[in-house]
Scaffold this active site. Structure first.
Site, PDB file in Angstrom:
ATOM      1  CE  LYS A  91     -17.046 -11.005  -5.382  1.00  0.00           C
ATOM      2  NZ  LYS A  91     -15.783 -11.390  -6.024  1.00  0.00           N
ATOM      3  NE  ARG A 132       7.312  -9.108  -7.399  1.00  0.00           N
ATOM      4  CZ  ARG A 132       8.018  -8.670  -8.450  1.00  0.00           C
ATOM      5  NH1 ARG A 132       8.503  -9.536  -9.333  1.00  0.00           N
ATOM      6  NH2 ARG A 132       8.243  -7.386  -8.616  1.00  0.00           N
ATOM      7  N   GLY A 150      -7.128  -6.016  -3.513  1.00  0.00           N
ATOM      8  CA  GLY A 150      -6.259  -5.035  -2.870  1.00  0.00           C
ATOM      9  C   GLY A 150      -5.879  -3.858  -3.747  1.00  0.00           C
ATOM     10  N   GLY A 165     -12.470  -4.083  -6.230  1.00  0.00           N
ATOM     11  CA  GLY A 165     -13.643  -4.286  -5.386  1.00  0.00           C
ATOM     12  C   GLY A 165     -13.952  -3.040  -4.600  1.00  0.00           C
TER      13      GLY A 165
END
Lengths: 303, 206
Positions: free
Chosen positions: A90, A174, A223, A244
């Site tokens: 990252k 979504r 999540g 993660g």
């Protein structure tokens, strides 16, 4: 005809096709956050399609606070040495010098990530200038297309990293998929105002309306903590998942890592998912996203 | 014999192969478990991560059934990671559980890391398929494996070479490419595979 005849005098490295191609190869897989070579080995043995090398998993970044930066190159090199699967790392949003350093280290993919402290509140990295492919987070279609416009060859929905709460990942996926579906039924003469409303490049809006998906692979992050979470994200439109803190903050990382890999393959088979989900030990404790104040949400970093 | 082509869908670029095969008029089905193999006439092993696919092949007990079908002459086509899974020998990580069948030695990630991934024009030489002589095939190599030129068994035919290393080979009903025809937008290889299946060409060819 002239387009068909390719006069390749020598091979051409790091083309758009090879960048997107690597993202294609990661589909149907799991990309796992790892902080040590030992973690990386556990992830590879469990069947991870790639690992993300970082110094602290998002849950610890959240707990520790302070400024969060690119990882120590020594640590990244240790992980590169430990595994044969692709290694990602990252950089901070807008920090093109961290990105250049990661490219020089030979990482296989750079995540310009909201999980680290942003370096620039106005500009993201011009990713088209790099040989290494980039993945970027998004919360909706406009954000995804802005990043692709800058040269990202993979998109992941942001979710809310380090929480173990899947609600934001679901919300972002979504929202993204709704945005795509809306374009596919829109008359062509309305696409320019759609581009204006999305704050997205017009040619990419036209492309999405035509093909009914993003022009690059679309993964999910932020999540996912259980095999069921991973399968849920695949059903909502993700082509792979990033996990993660969900693995190495759980009671039995090796077992859970294997289970999430298997769940991404068999996301359509509830009986197999039931078997896969059995006896995995404690999941990460997590933080409910509703308990987080807006300023604690990482997803609002970047635009 | 069934004309439906199975595409191993444990991980990787299986959707791209299905799109290509559909464009060639073939019926396809995704293979994730042994029962998915019943009723297929050929199998494609896509690109992706070979370590991931190996572990899942083992986990869902797919290796032996695929080996049996291949031994009976079922055509099988592996690309990139699929080539690794078909190689009899690997220069490193030779313990990786896999299908095998191709009498050669492969080297994983032989060209280096992702920034060394490349495109190159390939001259494909398949005597019965004249369309390959018309123009080069755009070979897309992503963290690609190499086939060692001096490792080939006597029954392995080399159909394309890049920088002295074989990149497309055939041993009877087993075909493997080090590159990704499914990403090239060029249907010729998939078309040839589908034609070969329909005409029974690959069956008992050696």
């Amino acid at each position: 005809m002239s387009e068909d005849i390719i006069d390749w005098s020598s091979h051409q490295t790091s083309t758009w096709k090879t960048k997107i191609g690597l993202a294609e190869m990661l589909k149907g897989g799991v990309i796992m956050d790892v902080v040590t070579p030992d973690h990386a080995k556990i992830a590879e043995d469990a069947g991870a399609a790639a690992v993300m090398a970082l110094e602290r998993v998002p849950a610890d970044i959240r707990a520790n606070g302070g400024v969060s930066r690119m990882s120590d190159p020594k640590m990244i090199k240790g992980i590169q040495k430990a595994v044969s699967i692709p290694v990602m790392a990252k950089c901070r949003i807008g920090h093109f010098m961290e990105a250049r350093i990661l490219e020089a280290l030979g990482v296989d993919f750079i995540d310009e990530s909201e999980v680290l402290s942003p370096a620039d509140d106005q500009y993201h990295v011009d990713k088209s200038k790099f040989k290494v492919p980039f993945v970027c987070g998004c919360r909706d279609l406009g954000e995804a297309l802005r990043r692709i416009g800058e040269g990202a060859s993979m998109i992941r929905t942001k979710g809310e990293a380090g929480t173990g709460d899947v609600i934001e990942a679901v919300r972002h996926m979504r929202t993204l998929m709704d945005g795509i579906r809306a374009l596919t039924v829109m008359p062509r003469d309305q696409l320019m105002s759609a581009a204006r409303n999305l704050k997205a490049p017009y040619d990419l809006v036209v492309e999405v309306a035509r093909i009914g998906r993003l022009p690059v692979p679309n993964f999910s992050a932020g999540g996912v903590a259980t095999p069921a979470d991973a399968a849920l994200m695949m059903h909502l439109g993700a082509e792979s998942v990033f996990v993660g803190s969900g693995i190495f903050k759980s009671g039995n990382p090796a077992k859970r890592a294997k289970a999430i890999v298997e769940a991404v393959t068999h996301y359509n088979d509830a009986a197999k998912l039931a078997a896969i989900s059995e006896d995995l030990g404690e999941p990460m404790v997590g933080i409910g996203c509703d308990e987080l104040s807006e300023d604690k949400k990482l997803a609002s970093r970047g635009w | 014999m069934s004309k439906t082509i199975g595409v191993l869908a444990l991980q990787g670029a299986y959707s791209k192969h299905r799109e290509m095969l559909a464009a060639c008029g073939a019926q396809t089905v995704e293979v994730r478990a042994p029962q998915d193999l019943s009723g297929i006439g050929a199998l494609v092993l896509p690109g992706g991560e070979s370590t991931t696919m190996s572990r899942l092949l083992l986990r869902w007990e797919l290796i032996e059934p695929i080996q049996n079908l291949t031994a009976q002459g079922m055509p099988i086509f592996g690309t990139c990671a699929g080539l690794i899974l078909l190689a009899d020998r690997l220069a490193e990580w030779n313990a990786l559980p896999r299908i095998g069948g191709l009498d050669l030695t492969a080297v994983r990630n032989a060209y280096g890391r992702q920034i060394e991934s490349f495109e190159a024009g390939l001259e494909i030489n398949i005597p019965e398929a004249a369309e390959f002589a018309e123009h080069a095939f755009n070979g897309i190599f992503i963290r690609a494996p190499k086939i060692l030129a001096d490792s080939l068994g006597g029954n392995v035919e080399v159909l394309a070479v890049f920088e002295k290393n074989p990149v497309l080979v055939r041993q009877g009903n087993i075909i493997a490419a080090a590159f990704h025809p499914e990403l090239s937008g060029d249907c010729r290889l998939h078309n040839w595979f589908v034609r070969g299946l329909q005409s029974g060409f690959f069956r008992g060819a050696r």
